[in-house]
Design a protein around this motif. Structure first.
Motif, PDB file in Angstrom:
ATOM      1  N   PRO A 241       0.739  -1.250   0.040  1.00  0.00           N
ATOM      2  CA  PRO A 241       0.132   0.060  -0.103  1.00  0.00           C
ATOM      3  C   PRO A 241       0.739   1.203  -0.019  1.00  0.00           C
ATOM      4  N   ALA A 242       1.701   1.420   0.843  1.00  0.00           N
ATOM      5  CA  ALA A 242       2.722   2.430   0.982  1.00  0.00           C
ATOM      6  C   ALA A 242       3.705   2.865  -0.504  1.00  0.00           C
ATOM      7  N   TYR A 243       3.815   1.605  -0.989  1.00  0.00           N
ATOM      8  CA  TYR A 243       4.689   1.657  -2.287  1.00  0.00           C
ATOM      9  C   TYR A 243       3.583   2.219  -3.524  1.00  0.00           C
ATOM     10  N   GLU A 244       2.371   1.564  -3.394  1.00  0.00           N
ATOM     11  CA  GLU A 244       1.690   2.020  -4.556  1.00  0.00           C
ATOM     12  C   GLU A 244       1.256   3.590  -4.317  1.00  0.00           C
ATOM     13  N   LYS A 245       1.236   4.025  -3.401  1.00  0.00           N
ATOM     14  CA  LYS A 245       0.985   5.462  -3.018  1.00  0.00           C
ATOM     15  C   LYS A 245       1.892   6.377  -3.580  1.00  0.00           C
ATOM     16  N   VAL A 246       3.065   6.209  -3.452  1.00  0.00           N
ATOM     17  CA  VAL A 246       4.468   6.513  -3.878  1.00  0.00           C
ATOM     18  C   VAL A 246       4.184   6.832  -5.308  1.00  0.00           C
ATOM     19  N   LEU A 247       4.167   5.216  -5.927  1.00  0.00           N
ATOM     20  CA  LEU A 247       4.172   5.119  -7.620  1.00  0.00           C
ATOM     21  C   LEU A 247       2.937   6.186  -7.972  1.00  0.00           C
ATOM     22  N   LYS A 248       1.727   6.196  -7.425  1.00  0.00           N
ATOM     23  CA  LYS A 248       0.848   7.040  -7.979  1.00  0.00           C
ATOM     24  C   LYS A 248       1.085   8.501  -7.893  1.00  0.00           C
ATOM     25  N   GLU A 249       1.580   8.849  -6.688  1.00  0.00           N
ATOM     26  CA  GLU A 249       1.873  10.389  -6.295  1.00  0.00           C
ATOM     27  C   GLU A 249       3.075  10.685  -7.491  1.00  0.00           C
ATOM     28  N   ASN A 250       3.624   9.868  -8.040  1.00  0.00           N
ATOM     29  CA  ASN A 250       5.030  10.311  -8.956  1.00  0.00           C
ATOM     30  C   ASN A 250       4.742   9.801 -10.287  1.00  0.00           C
ATOM     31  N   ASN A 251       3.456   9.400 -10.726  1.00  0.00           N
ATOM     32  CA  ASN A 251       2.919   9.012 -12.153  1.00  0.00           C
ATOM     33  C   ASN A 251       3.812   7.929 -12.592  1.00  0.00           C
ATOM     34  N   VAL A 252       4.262   7.117 -11.757  1.00  0.00           N
ATOM     35  CA  VAL A 252       5.004   5.958 -12.272  1.00  0.00           C
ATOM     36  C   VAL A 252       3.982   4.837 -12.716  1.00  0.00           C
ATOM     37  N   ALA A 253       4.307   4.605 -13.980  1.00  0.00           N
ATOM     38  CA  ALA A 253       3.695   3.555 -14.796  1.00  0.00           C
ATOM     39  C   ALA A 253       3.813   2.166 -14.135  1.00  0.00           C
ATOM     40  N   TYR A 254       2.811   1.588 -13.754  1.00  0.00           N
ATOM     41  CA  TYR A 254       2.866   0.296 -13.024  1.00  0.00           C
ATOM     42  C   TYR A 254       1.561  -0.724 -13.181  1.00  0.00           C
ATOM     43  N   GLU A 255       1.889  -1.880 -13.185  1.00  0.00           N
ATOM     44  CA  GLU A 255       0.797  -3.036 -13.006  1.00  0.00           C
ATOM     45  C   GLU A 255       1.095  -3.867 -11.926  1.00  0.00           C
ATOM     46  N   ALA A 256       0.064  -4.098 -11.234  1.00  0.00           N
ATOM     47  CA  ALA A 256       0.183  -4.998 -10.242  1.00  0.00           C
ATOM     48  C   ALA A 256      -0.832  -5.984 -10.163  1.00  0.00           C
ATOM     49  N   HIS A 257      -0.274  -7.405 -10.048  1.00  0.00           N
ATOM     50  CA  HIS A 257      -1.296  -8.516  -9.917  1.00  0.00           C
ATOM     51  C   HIS A 257      -0.953  -9.433  -8.475  1.00  0.00           C
ATOM     52  N   PHE A 258      -2.127  -9.468  -8.171  1.00  0.00           N
ATOM     53  CA  PHE A 258      -2.092 -10.352  -6.727  1.00  0.00           C
ATOM     54  C   PHE A 258      -2.792 -11.798  -7.017  1.00  0.00           C
ATOM     55  N   TYR A 259      -2.029 -12.859  -6.951  1.00  0.00           N
ATOM     56  CA  TYR A 259      -2.341 -14.082  -7.669  1.00  0.00           C
ATOM     57  C   TYR A 259      -2.978 -14.718  -6.227  1.00  0.00           C
ATOM     58  N   PRO A 260      -4.342 -15.281  -6.507  1.00  0.00           N
ATOM     59  CA  PRO A 260      -4.981 -15.829  -5.298  1.00  0.00           C
ATOM     60  C   PRO A 260      -4.749 -17.084  -4.729  1.00  0.00           C
ATOM     61  N   ASN A 261      -4.559 -17.102  -3.454  1.00  0.00           N
ATOM     62  CA  ASN A 261      -4.431 -18.496  -2.822  1.00  0.00           C
ATOM     63  C   ASN A 261      -3.167 -19.533  -3.357  1.00  0.00           C
ATOM     64  N   VAL A 262      -1.994 -18.458  -3.357  1.00  0.00           N
ATOM     65  CA  VAL A 262      -0.688 -19.176  -3.770  1.00  0.00           C
ATOM     66  C   VAL A 262       0.512 -18.321  -2.686  1.00  0.00           C
ATOM     67  N   ASN A 263       1.260 -19.299  -2.715  1.00  0.00           N
ATOM     68  CA  ASN A 263       2.499 -18.706  -1.824  1.00  0.00           C
ATOM     69  C   ASN A 263       3.624 -17.988  -2.206  1.00  0.00           C
ATOM     70  N   HIS A 264       4.351 -17.303  -1.572  1.00  0.00           N
ATOM     71  CA  HIS A 264       5.480 -16.660  -2.065  1.00  0.00           C
ATOM     72  C   HIS A 264       6.681 -17.655  -2.844  1.00  0.00           C
ATOM     73  N   GLY A 265       6.997 -17.573  -3.759  1.00  0.00           N
ATOM     74  CA  GLY A 265       7.621 -18.535  -4.653  1.00  0.00           C
ATOM     75  C   GLY A 265       6.982 -19.253  -5.486  1.00  0.00           C
ATOM     76  N   PHE A 266       5.745 -18.929  -5.991  1.00  0.00           N
ATOM     77  CA  PHE A 266       4.831 -19.441  -6.764  1.00  0.00           C
ATOM     78  C   PHE A 266       5.563 -19.896  -8.019  1.00  0.00           C
ATOM     79  N   HIS A 267       6.412 -19.008  -8.527  1.00  0.00           N
ATOM     80  CA  HIS A 267       6.852 -19.471  -9.989  1.00  0.00           C
ATOM     81  C   HIS A 267       8.157 -20.464  -9.819  1.00  0.00           C
ATOM     82  N   ASN A 268       8.426 -20.683  -8.720  1.00  0.00           N
ATOM     83  CA  ASN A 268       9.568 -21.564  -8.882  1.00  0.00           C
ATOM     84  C   ASN A 268       8.823 -23.227  -8.844  1.00  0.00           C
ATOM     85  N   ASN A 269       9.115 -23.530 -10.057  1.00  0.00           N
ATOM     86  CA  ASN A 269       8.517 -25.008 -10.178  1.00  0.00           C
ATOM     87  C   ASN A 269       9.292 -26.106  -9.584  1.00  0.00           C
TER      88      ASN A 269
END
Length: 296
Positions: A241-269
């Motif tokens: 939340p704090a990071y997104e606030k700064v990104l918005k305030e400074n017009n940084v282009a961003y996309e953020a995706h939250f993947y439901p019901n998965v753990n840290h490291g979910f990309h590591n097969n």
């Protein structure tokens, strides 16, 4: 003996492993607490084996893939660790200079999973460089436990400089067109955020479940961000939340995706924290993002 599946394992086990993997508890504490979940047919050795990475059976792009030129190089990191080893990969059939991607490892050095990710990026039409920040200490030792212990001995700012030096190396490579992005995982996610802070010429940054840059640093970001977060990863997500606030305030282009019901490291097969649906979707988004900002 029954083969374990993710459904056999309590979420508390994954949380416990995350604490251990990020040095919040010692290995002795980890094993003591893990033993509480070894009940019935689930023995402690079986449980430990199940949650540990398997680098033998889950490589996606083989090191000898005929579509690639892939091999180790060394580059200078004057402000970081001196000379750093990295895996450089590119498609064999490239007819022109390619955009580049720096691939940043987790908190355990350049293990086989991250090398594989580097080759996956090259298959998609990029020249990739996956450095090993453990090079000054002898390099990735062959297992993640020792790799984590080694990496904890290095200064994080010096390691950041190692990856910034990788950017400079790749930018000058004769097969690179100078358009470079970064993708990183866990510790590498933080490095990706910080490279966006430090390098205004960086074209794109893709942090996977990475610690966010501090507000005073985040306001300096110029490159677009694609951020992947695991829904169950409360430790990392609390900084969003704090990071997104700064990104918005400074017009940084961003996309953020939250993947439901998965753990840290979910990309590591290579570990049971892997979630195929989330990993595949996040990687498709990552390649599309790099195609947009590096190939156009």
């Amino acid at each position: 003996m029954k083969q374990l599946t993710k459904e056999d394992i309590n979420q508390e086990v994954f949380d416990l492993y995350d604490d251990y993997a990020h040095s919040k508890i010692t290995r002795k504490e980890f094993l003591e607490k893990l033993s509480l979940y070894a009940v019935g047919a689930i023995t402690l050795p079986a449980l430990l084996s199940f949650i540990s990475p398997n680098y033998t059976d889950f490589i996606v792009v083989n090191e000898n893939d005929p579509r690639l030129n892939s091999g180790y190089i060394s580059y200078d990191s004057p402000k970081g660790g001196g000379t750093i080893k990295g895996l450089l990969s590119m498609p064999k059939d490239a007819k022109a200079k390619l955009p580049g991607i720096i691939v940043v490892h987790e908190n355990r050095g350049l293990n086989p999973y991250i090398e594989d990710v580097g080759r996956r990026a090259a298959i998609e039409g990029f020249i990739s460089l996956a450095p090993d920040a453990l090079t000054p200490l002898g390099g990735y030792p062959g297992n993640d436990d020792d790799g984590r212990a080694m990496q904890s001995k290095r200064n994080q700012q010096e390691m950041l400089e190692d990856f910034i030096a990788a950017f400079e190396y790749l930018k000058k490579h004769p097969n690179c067109n100078g358009k470079i992005g970064v993708v990183g995982f866990c510790f590498g996610g933080w490095i990706s955020n910080m490279m966006a802070v430090k390098l205004p010429e960086l074209k794109a940054a893709v942090p996977y479940y990475g610690r966010q840059a501090a507000a005073e640093d985040a306001k300096n970001i110029k490159s677009p961000l694609l951020l992947h977060y695991a829904d169950l990863d409360k430790r990392v997500n609390e900084g969003w939340p704090a990071y997104e606030k700064v990104l918005k305030e400074n017009n940084v282009a961003y996309e953020a995706h939250f993947y439901p019901n998965v753990n840290h490291g979910f990309h590591n097969n290579t570990t049971p924290r892997f979630d195929k649906a989330a990993a595949d979707l996040s990687w498709e988004r990552t390649i599309e993002f790099f195609n947009t900002y590096l190939k156009n």
